[in-house]
Write a protein that holds these residues in place. Structure first.
Motif, PDB file in Angstrom:
ATOM      1  N   VAL A  53       0.700  -1.126   0.046  1.00  0.00           N
ATOM      2  CA  VAL A  53      -0.075   0.090  -0.036  1.00  0.00           C
ATOM      3  C   VAL A  53       1.070   1.087  -0.022  1.00  0.00           C
ATOM      4  CG1 VAL A  53      -0.341   0.003   2.684  1.00  0.00           C
ATOM      5  CG2 VAL A  53      -1.924   1.121   1.269  1.00  0.00           C
ATOM      6  N   ILE A  54       0.308   2.421  -0.541  1.00  0.00           N
ATOM      7  CA  ILE A  54       1.220   3.572  -0.359  1.00  0.00           C
ATOM      8  C   ILE A  54       0.099   4.600   0.060  1.00  0.00           C
ATOM      9  CG2 ILE A  54       0.403   4.199  -2.811  1.00  0.00           C
ATOM     10  CD1 ILE A  54       3.517   5.608  -2.786  1.00  0.00           C
ATOM     11  N   LEU A  55       0.580   5.571   0.849  1.00  0.00           N
ATOM     12  CA  LEU A  55      -0.327   6.584   1.517  1.00  0.00           C
ATOM     13  C   LEU A  55      -0.097   7.918   1.063  1.00  0.00           C
ATOM     14  CD1 LEU A  55       0.430   5.411   5.288  1.00  0.00           C
ATOM     15  CD2 LEU A  55      -1.266   4.736   3.815  1.00  0.00           C
ATOM     16  N   TYR A  56      -1.099   8.653   0.700  1.00  0.00           N
ATOM     17  CA  TYR A  56      -0.816  10.050   0.183  1.00  0.00           C
ATOM     18  C   TYR A  56      -1.894  10.865   1.010  1.00  0.00           C
ATOM     19  CZ  TYR A  56       0.922   8.139  -4.313  1.00  0.00           C
ATOM     20  OH  TYR A  56       1.959   7.553  -5.169  1.00  0.00           O
ATOM     21  N   GLY A  57      -1.546  12.049   0.623  1.00  0.00           N
ATOM     22  CA  GLY A  57      -2.279  13.184   1.216  1.00  0.00           C
ATOM     23  C   GLY A  57      -2.860  13.575  -0.192  1.00  0.00           C
ATOM     24  N   ARG A  58      -4.076  14.879   0.051  1.00  0.00           N
ATOM     25  CA  ARG A  58      -4.711  14.903  -1.184  1.00  0.00           C
ATOM     26  C   ARG A  58      -3.840  15.460  -2.479  1.00  0.00           C
ATOM     27  NH1 ARG A  58      -6.048  19.927  -2.713  1.00  0.00           N
ATOM     28  NH2 ARG A  58      -5.500  20.858  -0.816  1.00  0.00           N
ATOM     29  N   ILE A  59      -3.100  16.522  -1.794  1.00  0.00           N
ATOM     30  CA  ILE A  59      -2.203  17.217  -3.161  1.00  0.00           C
ATOM     31  C   ILE A  59      -1.375  16.070  -3.767  1.00  0.00           C
ATOM     32  CG2 ILE A  59      -0.281  18.798  -3.358  1.00  0.00           C
ATOM     33  CD1 ILE A  59      -1.424  20.542  -1.145  1.00  0.00           C
ATOM     34  N   THR A  60      -0.588  15.376  -3.181  1.00  0.00           N
ATOM     35  CA  THR A  60       0.113  14.264  -3.903  1.00  0.00           C
ATOM     36  C   THR A  60      -0.574  13.259  -4.747  1.00  0.00           C
ATOM     37  OG1 THR A  60       1.975  14.596  -2.051  1.00  0.00           O
ATOM     38  CG2 THR A  60       2.129  12.634  -3.601  1.00  0.00           C
ATOM     39  N   TYR A  61      -1.837  12.969  -4.192  1.00  0.00           N
ATOM     40  CA  TYR A  61      -2.728  12.029  -4.884  1.00  0.00           C
ATOM     41  C   TYR A  61      -3.024  12.613  -6.087  1.00  0.00           C
ATOM     42  CZ  TYR A  61      -7.018   9.808  -5.968  1.00  0.00           C
ATOM     43  OH  TYR A  61      -7.977   9.254  -6.905  1.00  0.00           O
ATOM     44  N   HIS A  62      -3.395  13.891  -6.092  1.00  0.00           N
ATOM     45  CA  HIS A  62      -3.733  14.561  -7.418  1.00  0.00           C
ATOM     46  C   HIS A  62      -2.812  14.623  -8.305  1.00  0.00           C
ATOM     47  CE1 HIS A  62      -7.835  15.207  -6.752  1.00  0.00           C
ATOM     48  NE2 HIS A  62      -7.856  16.216  -5.642  1.00  0.00           N
ATOM     49  N   LEU A  63      -1.383  14.811  -7.786  1.00  0.00           N
ATOM     50  CA  LEU A  63      -0.248  14.815  -8.815  1.00  0.00           C
ATOM     51  C   LEU A  63      -0.132  13.469  -9.260  1.00  0.00           C
ATOM     52  CD1 LEU A  63       2.336  16.756  -6.531  1.00  0.00           C
ATOM     53  CD2 LEU A  63       1.376  17.600  -8.648  1.00  0.00           C
ATOM     54  N   MET A  64      -0.423  12.563  -8.709  1.00  0.00           N
ATOM     55  CA  MET A  64      -0.108  11.135  -9.128  1.00  0.00           C
ATOM     56  C   MET A  64      -1.223  10.475 -10.166  1.00  0.00           C
ATOM     57  SD  MET A  64       2.886  10.656  -7.918  1.00  0.00           S
ATOM     58  CE  MET A  64       3.155   8.852  -8.419  1.00  0.00           C
ATOM     59  N   GLU A  65      -2.404  11.020 -10.269  1.00  0.00           N
ATOM     60  CA  GLU A  65      -3.270  10.912 -10.985  1.00  0.00           C
ATOM     61  C   GLU A  65      -2.725  11.123 -12.422  1.00  0.00           C
ATOM     62  OE1 GLU A  65      -7.760  11.288  -9.564  1.00  0.00           O
ATOM     63  OE2 GLU A  65      -6.651  13.157  -9.391  1.00  0.00           O
ATOM     64  N   TYR A  66      -1.583  11.935 -12.365  1.00  0.00           N
ATOM     65  CA  TYR A  66      -0.999  12.140 -13.976  1.00  0.00           C
ATOM     66  C   TYR A  66      -0.715  11.013 -14.629  1.00  0.00           C
ATOM     67  CZ  TYR A  66       3.100  12.845 -17.045  1.00  0.00           C
ATOM     68  OH  TYR A  66       3.788  12.944 -17.943  1.00  0.00           O
ATOM     69  N   TRP A  67      -0.572   9.644 -13.973  1.00  0.00           N
ATOM     70  CA  TRP A  67       0.125   8.410 -14.400  1.00  0.00           C
ATOM     71  C   TRP A  67      -1.506   7.648 -14.876  1.00  0.00           C
ATOM     72  CZ3 TRP A  67       4.545   7.847 -15.921  1.00  0.00           C
ATOM     73  CH2 TRP A  67       5.583   8.642 -15.286  1.00  0.00           C
ATOM     74  N   ARG A  68      -2.659   7.991 -14.406  1.00  0.00           N
ATOM     75  CA  ARG A  68      -3.567   7.216 -14.938  1.00  0.00           C
ATOM     76  C   ARG A  68      -3.825   6.889 -16.526  1.00  0.00           C
ATOM     77  NH1 ARG A  68      -8.845   8.968 -11.959  1.00  0.00           N
ATOM     78  NH2 ARG A  68      -9.736   7.118 -12.931  1.00  0.00           N
ATOM     79  N   PRO A  69      -3.813   7.884 -17.012  1.00  0.00           N
ATOM     80  CA  PRO A  69      -4.052   7.766 -18.744  1.00  0.00           C
ATOM     81  C   PRO A  69      -3.048   6.787 -19.247  1.00  0.00           C
ATOM     82  CG  PRO A  69      -4.058  10.258 -17.964  1.00  0.00           C
ATOM     83  CD  PRO A  69      -3.682   9.507 -16.856  1.00  0.00           C
ATOM     84  N   TYR A  70      -2.018   6.708 -18.725  1.00  0.00           N
ATOM     85  CA  TYR A  70      -0.687   5.913 -19.452  1.00  0.00           C
ATOM     86  C   TYR A  70      -1.013   4.420 -19.309  1.00  0.00           C
ATOM     87  CZ  TYR A  70       2.053   9.940 -20.041  1.00  0.00           C
ATOM     88  OH  TYR A  70       2.803  11.438 -20.283  1.00  0.00           O
ATOM     89  N   VAL A  71      -2.118   4.040 -18.309  1.00  0.00           N
ATOM     90  CA  VAL A  71      -2.473   2.705 -18.277  1.00  0.00           C
ATOM     91  C   VAL A  71      -3.240   2.294 -19.530  1.00  0.00           C
ATOM     92  CG1 VAL A  71      -3.762   1.008 -16.773  1.00  0.00           C
ATOM     93  CG2 VAL A  71      -2.648   2.676 -15.697  1.00  0.00           C
ATOM     94  N   LYS A  72      -4.265   2.960 -19.860  1.00  0.00           N
ATOM     95  CA  LYS A  72      -4.861   2.697 -21.111  1.00  0.00           C
ATOM     96  C   LYS A  72      -4.347   2.859 -22.466  1.00  0.00           C
ATOM     97  CE  LYS A  72      -9.262   2.435 -18.494  1.00  0.00           C
ATOM     98  NZ  LYS A  72     -10.792   3.251 -18.363  1.00  0.00           N
ATOM     99  N   ASN A  73      -3.570   4.279 -22.314  1.00  0.00           N
ATOM    100  CA  ASN A  73      -2.912   4.678 -23.471  1.00  0.00           C
ATOM    101  C   ASN A  73      -1.375   4.921 -23.253  1.00  0.00           C
ATOM    102  OD1 ASN A  73      -5.032   5.244 -24.942  1.00  0.00           O
ATOM    103  ND2 ASN A  73      -5.528   6.936 -23.669  1.00  0.00           N
ATOM    104  N   PRO A  74      -0.692   3.616 -23.242  1.00  0.00           N
ATOM    105  CA  PRO A  74       0.930   3.772 -22.970  1.00  0.00           C
ATOM    106  C   PRO A  74       1.469   4.830 -23.918  1.00  0.00           C
ATOM    107  CG  PRO A  74      -0.110   1.455 -23.215  1.00  0.00           C
ATOM    108  CD  PRO A  74      -0.902   2.616 -23.566  1.00  0.00           C
ATOM    109  N   SER A  75       2.576   5.288 -23.312  1.00  0.00           N
ATOM    110  CA  SER A  75       3.438   6.139 -23.902  1.00  0.00           C
ATOM    111  C   SER A  75       4.453   5.539 -24.981  1.00  0.00           C
ATOM    112  CB  SER A  75       4.129   7.063 -23.017  1.00  0.00           C
ATOM    113  OG  SER A  75       5.239   6.163 -22.216  1.00  0.00           O
ATOM    114  N   GLY A  76       4.728   4.352 -24.842  1.00  0.00           N
ATOM    115  CA  GLY A  76       5.591   3.741 -25.746  1.00  0.00           C
ATOM    116  C   GLY A  76       7.146   3.799 -25.276  1.00  0.00           C
ATOM    117  N   GLU A  77       7.108   4.365 -24.034  1.00  0.00           N
ATOM    118  CA  GLU A  77       8.370   4.134 -23.237  1.00  0.00           C
ATOM    119  C   GLU A  77       8.331   3.209 -22.298  1.00  0.00           C
ATOM    120  OE1 GLU A  77      11.776   6.584 -20.958  1.00  0.00           O
ATOM    121  OE2 GLU A  77      10.929   7.616 -22.544  1.00  0.00           O
TER     122      GLU A  77
END
Length: 189
Positions: free
Chosen positions: A40-64
Motif C-alpha cells: 500500500v502507499i499513503l498519500y495526502g490530497r495534493i500528492t494523490y492529485h499529482l499522481m493521477e497524472y499516471w492514470r491515462p498511461y494505463v489505457k494509452n501507454p506512452s511507448g516508453e
C-alpha cells in the motif's frame, strides 16, 4: 510488523518539487520495483492529485517501457488517501482513509504483509512527529532548485538518522536509505 517507509524525491538543496527532478528510465524502473514490493502507499490530497497524472498511461501507454511499467505499478498498488476535503475518489485502487493518520497507520503496521510506503510530504512530516516512520528512502536529484517547498519543515525536535545504504544512478541521482535512531529523546510519550 510491517515497516512504514517514507519515499520521496528532492533536490540537492532539499526542495520537494516534482518538476525540479530529472527522472529517467533507471529511476522509473527503481520506483516500479519498489511499488511492486509493497502492499500500500499513503498519500495526502495534493500528492494523490499529482499522481493521477499516471492514470491515462494505463489505457494509452506512452511507448516508453519504463514509464508505462511505472504507470501500471502505480495504478495497481492500493492507495489510501488522507484528506479532510475530498469526499470521493475515482481511482479504483484508491480509498479515502476512514480514521485519523495515527490510528490508520498503527492498524496497518499490525497487519501481516509487505511494507507500507508513504509518498506525501505532509504525511511524512506528520508521521515523523508521531515516530511512525521506520525507514526513509530519499532520492536526491543533482539539481539545486534555489527556492521552493522544503521536504523537512516544521519539525520541532532533532531527529537522528542512521545511514543504511546508498544507491547511485548513472544520471547522478542518489537514493539515501536511512532509519531513525530511536532514543528516549526522540519519542513522544
Amino acid at each position: 510488523m510491517r515497516k512504514v517507509i517514507a519515499v520521496f524525491n528532492m533536490t540537492l538543496d532539499g526542495v520537494c518539487d516534482h518538476t525540479a527532478g530529472i527522472p529517467d528510465e533507471e529511476i522509473h524502473k527503481h520506483y516500479t520495483e519498489l511499488l511492486n514490493q509493497a502492499d500500500v502507499i499513503l498519500y495526502g490530497r495534493i500528492t494523490y492529485h499529482l499522481m493521477e497524472y499516471w492514470r491515462p498511461y494505463v489505457k494509452n501507454p506512452s511507448g516508453e517501457k519504463s514509464m508505462d511499467d511505472f504507470a501500471q505499478a502505480i495504478d495497481k498498488i492500493p492507495k489510501i488517501v488522507f484528506s479532510n476535503s475530498l469526499k470521493n475518489i475515482e481511482w479504483e485502487s484508491a480509498t479515502l482513509a476512514s480514521g485519523d493518520l495515527k490510528e490508520e497507520v498503527l492498524k496497518l503496521k499490525q497487519q501481516s504483509g509487505k511494507d507500507i510506503l508513504v509518498g506525501s510530504r505532509s504525511l511524512i512530516i506528520q508521521l515523523m512527529k508521531l515516530n511512525l516512520i521506520d525507514e526513509f528512502q530519499l532520492c536526491v536529484y543533482p539539481v539545486v532548485a534555489g527556492s521552493g517547498l522544503p521536504l523537512f519543515e516544521n519539525i520541532n525536535s532533532r531527529i537522528i538518522l542512521k545511514l543504511l545504504k546508498t544507491r547511485i544512478f548513472s544520471g547522478g541521482s542518489v537514493i539515501l536509505y536511512y532509519e531513525p535512531v530511536r532514543s528516549v529523546d526522540n519519542l513522544d510519550v
